[in-house]
Design a protein around this motif. Structure first.
Motif, short mmCIF file in Angstrom:
data_model
loop_
_atom_site.label_atom_id
_atom_site.label_comp_id
_atom_site.label_asym_id
_atom_site.label_seq_id
_atom_site.Cartn_x
_atom_site.Cartn_y
_atom_site.Cartn_z
N GLU A 11 0.81 -1.22 0.00
CA GLU A 11 0.00 0.00 0.00
C GLU A 11 0.84 1.27 0.00
O GLU A 11 0.34 2.36 -0.30
N LEU A 12 2.12 1.15 0.36
CA LEU A 12 3.02 2.31 0.35
C LEU A 12 3.91 2.34 -0.89
O LEU A 12 4.67 3.28 -1.09
N ASP A 13 3.79 1.33 -1.72
CA ASP A 13 4.69 1.14 -2.86
C ASP A 13 4.20 1.91 -4.09
O ASP A 13 3.75 1.34 -5.08
N GLU A 14 4.30 3.23 -4.03
CA GLU A 14 3.76 4.07 -5.10
C GLU A 14 4.54 3.96 -6.40
O GLU A 14 4.02 4.23 -7.49
N LYS A 15 5.81 3.55 -6.33
CA LYS A 15 6.65 3.48 -7.53
C LYS A 15 6.88 2.05 -8.01
O LYS A 15 7.67 1.83 -8.92
N GLY A 16 6.20 1.11 -7.38
CA GLY A 16 6.22 -0.27 -7.88
C GLY A 16 7.56 -0.98 -7.80
O GLY A 16 8.02 -1.50 -8.81
N ILE A 17 8.15 -1.03 -6.61
CA ILE A 17 9.44 -1.72 -6.51
C ILE A 17 9.29 -3.13 -5.94
O ILE A 17 10.26 -3.89 -5.92
N LEU A 18 8.10 -3.50 -5.46
CA LEU A 18 7.90 -4.84 -4.91
C LEU A 18 8.23 -5.90 -5.95
O LEU A 18 7.73 -5.84 -7.09
N PHE A 19 9.10 -6.83 -5.58
CA PHE A 19 9.55 -7.93 -6.44
C PHE A 19 10.39 -7.43 -7.63
O PHE A 19 10.56 -8.14 -8.62
N ARG A 20 10.93 -6.20 -7.52
CA ARG A 20 11.80 -5.66 -8.57
C ARG A 20 13.24 -5.64 -8.07
O ARG A 20 13.52 -5.72 -6.88
N ASP A 21 14.19 -5.46 -8.99
CA ASP A 21 15.60 -5.56 -8.64
C ASP A 21 16.13 -4.31 -7.95
O ASP A 21 15.42 -3.31 -7.78
N LEU A 22 17.41 -4.36 -7.57
CA LEU A 22 18.03 -3.27 -6.83
C LEU A 22 18.06 -1.98 -7.63
O LEU A 22 17.83 -0.90 -7.08
N ALA A 23 18.33 -2.07 -8.91
CA ALA A 23 18.36 -0.86 -9.74
C ALA A 23 17.04 -0.12 -9.68
O ALA A 23 16.99 1.12 -9.60
N CYS A 24 15.95 -0.85 -9.70
CA CYS A 24 14.61 -0.26 -9.63
C CYS A 24 14.39 0.40 -8.27
O CYS A 24 13.88 1.52 -8.18
N ALA A 25 14.81 -0.29 -7.20
CA ALA A 25 14.62 0.25 -5.85
C ALA A 25 15.42 1.52 -5.65
O ALA A 25 14.93 2.51 -5.08
#
Length: 245
Positions: A11-25
């Motif tokens: 619910e706090l993941d506004e930029k969609g990094i859940l299950f994404r790699d380090l570069a995305c985070a």
């Protein structure tokens, strides 16, 4: 080894990094892993010396107290050594690179519950549910069923039962989704149904006092009595994608 595991709160993941790699985070966090959208879903002692071993354990039978999805990409693993030193590792698409991660900014456990996410509001209903004290039977002038608006792993649910003549509702809080049976029937459930027919006088219960199967007995009684009923369902239960594959 003292190990803590942090996962993204969907619910706090506004930029969609859940299950994404380090570069995305790192991109989403302006050059850092955004710890403020993470929560601690496990903290305890594990027989490990490196993050890969944590991955194996947390993709099998989860350790006691583990309240998240199986360890996956975007998760953060923290090691606390006997010297007091801490190191944090990011579960990347390949490997566990060490990263800077401010655990003090993560969402705290339990105390952050915010029950603004209303699931159901009903009036003039009888409700049945289980607590540690056994089967609860309440006729409610109003019933409010809500859950914490944050966190998939430590949601928390709350029932507010407002009865006639009372100034304040009775509040019941659950750490896991409770089974809640609702009917418009005003008939009181006969508790003798919870006992073995041939042992009613001796007080022998069909199931232990806090056993969820007692609700099955209630449902059967409602059905036999031609009373309509329903089981409240949690909305948006799959927010954040599949969690336990």
């Amino acid at each position: 080894m003292k190990v803590s595991i942090y996962q993204v709160v969907p619910e706090l993941d506004e930029k969609g990094i859940l299950f994404r790699d380090l570069a995305c985070a790192v991109k989403a966090g302006d050059g850092r892993v955004p710890s403020e959208i993470y929560e601690c879903i496990y903290s305890g002692e594990l027989p490990v010396t490196d993050p890969e071993q944590v991955f194996v354990i947390c993709n099998g039978k989860h350790p006691e107290g583990y309240k998240g999805h199986s360890l996956s990409v975007s998760d953060v693993v923290e090691f606390q050594y006997e010297t007091g030193e801490k190191k944090t590792f990011f579960c990347d698409s390949w490997g566990f690179p060490e990263v800077a991660f401010d655990a003090n900014k993560t969402m705290l456990q339990i105390s952050n519950h915010d029950y603004q996410y209303v699931q159901e509001y009903r009036r003039m209903v009888r409700v049945y549910f289980m607590t540690a004290d056994g089967l609860q039977d309440r006729f409610c002038e109003s019933l409010l069923f809500s859950r914490c608006r944050y966190s998939r792993s430590q949601l928390g649910y709350r029932l507010e039962c407002q009865s006639y003549g009372s100034t304040e509702p009775q509040i019941f809080v659950f750490s896991e989704y409770p089974r809640v049976i609702v009917t418009e029937s005003i008939t009181v459930f006969p508790e003798k149904r919870l006992y073995e027919p041939e042992n009613t006088e001796n007080g022998l219960l069909c199931y232990p006092l806090d056993d969820g199967r007692n609700l099955d007995i209630v449902c059967k009684w409602l059905k036999d009595s031609n009373c309509k009923y329903e089981e409240l369902m949690v909305q948006n239960e799959t927010i954040g994608g599949k969690q336990d594959e």
